[in-house]
Design a protein around this motif. Structure first.
Motif, PDB file in Angstrom:
ATOM      1  N   ALA A 184       0.847  -1.086   0.140  1.00  0.00           N
ATOM      2  CA  ALA A 184       0.066  -0.210  -0.087  1.00  0.00           C
ATOM      3  C   ALA A 184       0.843   1.302  -0.056  1.00  0.00           C
ATOM      4  N   LYS A 185       1.942   1.274   0.971  1.00  0.00           N
ATOM      5  CA  LYS A 185       2.722   2.522   1.057  1.00  0.00           C
ATOM      6  C   LYS A 185       3.960   2.383   0.033  1.00  0.00           C
ATOM      7  N   GLU A 188      15.026 -14.437   1.695  1.00  0.00           N
ATOM      8  CA  GLU A 188      14.251 -14.980   0.533  1.00  0.00           C
ATOM      9  C   GLU A 188      13.910 -14.378  -0.642  1.00  0.00           C
ATOM     10  N   GLY A 189      14.245 -12.950  -0.848  1.00  0.00           N
ATOM     11  CA  GLY A 189      14.194 -12.117  -1.957  1.00  0.00           C
ATOM     12  C   GLY A 189      13.062 -11.402  -2.282  1.00  0.00           C
ATOM     13  N   ILE A 190      12.158 -11.445  -1.179  1.00  0.00           N
ATOM     14  CA  ILE A 190      10.983 -10.994  -1.181  1.00  0.00           C
ATOM     15  C   ILE A 190      10.829  -9.481  -1.101  1.00  0.00           C
ATOM     16  N   ILE A 191      11.679  -8.975  -0.410  1.00  0.00           N
ATOM     17  CA  ILE A 191      11.849  -7.413   0.007  1.00  0.00           C
ATOM     18  C   ILE A 191      13.276  -7.076  -0.190  1.00  0.00           C
ATOM     19  N   SER A 192      13.428  -5.557  -0.397  1.00  0.00           N
ATOM     20  CA  SER A 192      14.842  -5.107  -0.697  1.00  0.00           C
ATOM     21  C   SER A 192      15.096  -4.197   0.639  1.00  0.00           C
ATOM     22  N   ARG A 193      16.204  -3.758   1.087  1.00  0.00           N
ATOM     23  CA  ARG A 193      16.527  -3.064   2.097  1.00  0.00           C
ATOM     24  C   ARG A 193      17.375  -1.910   1.583  1.00  0.00           C
ATOM     25  N   GLY A 194      17.504  -0.822   1.917  1.00  0.00           N
ATOM     26  CA  GLY A 194      18.514   0.299   1.770  1.00  0.00           C
ATOM     27  C   GLY A 194      18.440   1.280   2.964  1.00  0.00           C
ATOM     28  N   ILE A 252      15.490   1.322   5.076  1.00  0.00           N
ATOM     29  CA  ILE A 252      14.099   1.656   4.460  1.00  0.00           C
ATOM     30  C   ILE A 252      13.766   0.235   3.701  1.00  0.00           C
ATOM     31  N   TYR A 253      12.654  -0.318   3.967  1.00  0.00           N
ATOM     32  CA  TYR A 253      12.259  -1.716   3.374  1.00  0.00           C
ATOM     33  C   TYR A 253      10.963  -1.318   2.198  1.00  0.00           C
ATOM     34  N   ARG A 254      11.168  -2.331   1.069  1.00  0.00           N
ATOM     35  CA  ARG A 254      10.073  -2.185   0.036  1.00  0.00           C
ATOM     36  C   ARG A 254       9.949  -3.550  -0.393  1.00  0.00           C
ATOM     37  N   LEU A 255       8.985  -3.876  -0.983  1.00  0.00           N
ATOM     38  CA  LEU A 255       8.668  -5.091  -1.815  1.00  0.00           C
ATOM     39  C   LEU A 255       9.420  -4.912  -2.830  1.00  0.00           C
ATOM     40  N   GLY A 301       9.674  -5.651  -6.936  1.00  0.00           N
ATOM     41  CA  GLY A 301       8.490  -5.660  -8.111  1.00  0.00           C
ATOM     42  C   GLY A 301       8.249  -7.079  -8.817  1.00  0.00           C
ATOM     43  N   ARG A 302       7.426  -7.156  -9.144  1.00  0.00           N
ATOM     44  CA  ARG A 302       7.235  -8.544 -10.036  1.00  0.00           C
ATOM     45  C   ARG A 302       8.294  -8.972 -10.846  1.00  0.00           C
ATOM     46  N   GLU A 303       8.896  -8.035 -11.575  1.00  0.00           N
ATOM     47  CA  GLU A 303       9.934  -8.361 -12.594  1.00  0.00           C
ATOM     48  C   GLU A 303      11.210  -8.777 -11.828  1.00  0.00           C
ATOM     49  N   GLU A 304      11.385  -8.237 -10.472  1.00  0.00           N
ATOM     50  CA  GLU A 304      12.707  -8.674  -9.653  1.00  0.00           C
ATOM     51  C   GLU A 304      12.344  -9.969  -9.291  1.00  0.00           C
ATOM     52  N   LEU A 305      11.167 -10.306  -8.924  1.00  0.00           N
ATOM     53  CA  LEU A 305      11.073 -11.672  -8.317  1.00  0.00           C
ATOM     54  C   LEU A 305      10.935 -12.800  -9.459  1.00  0.00           C
ATOM     55  N   LEU A 306      10.745 -12.348 -10.582  1.00  0.00           N
ATOM     56  CA  LEU A 306      10.742 -13.364 -11.485  1.00  0.00           C
ATOM     57  C   LEU A 306      12.142 -13.885 -12.233  1.00  0.00           C
ATOM     58  N   LYS A 307      13.238 -13.103 -11.713  1.00  0.00           N
ATOM     59  CA  LYS A 307      14.674 -13.072 -12.467  1.00  0.00           C
ATOM     60  C   LYS A 307      15.037 -14.521 -11.767  1.00  0.00           C
TER      61      LYS A 307
END
Length: 80
Positions: free
Chosen positions: A22-23, A52-58, A69-72, A74-80
């Motif tokens: 959402a955010k 697990e590769g679900i989120i990224s941290r920065g 900061i944490y973020r999900l 994207g679909r393209e990143e998950l399918l790599k």
């Protein structure tokens, strides 16, 4: 030992995913505040999700302070 989840209540992982979806991105303190879960539990869950590769941290700098900061991903990143 895992405790049974209350009916209708999201797991920590589900709550984090819902907030990030959402955010877009969030800090640890924001996630703790919004989920209502213990800070250590949220941090461990975030670490596992990052492995697990679900989120990224920065890192983000604001007013001279550094924030994680944490973020999900994207679909393209998950399918790599």
């Amino acid at each position: 030992m895992r405790r049974a989840r209350e009916k209708g209540k999201m797991t920590v992982r589900e709550a984090i995913i819902a907030i990030l979806a959402a955010k877009g991105s969030a800090t640890l303190d924001y996630l703790v505040e919004r989920t209502g879960y213990n800070k250590n539990l949220v941090l461990v869950t975030l670490s596992n999700m990052a492995k697990e590769g679900i989120i990224s941290r920065g890192w983000m700098k604001y007013a001279g302070k550094k924030f994680r900061i944490y973020r999900l991903k994207g679909r393209e990143e998950l399918l790599k």
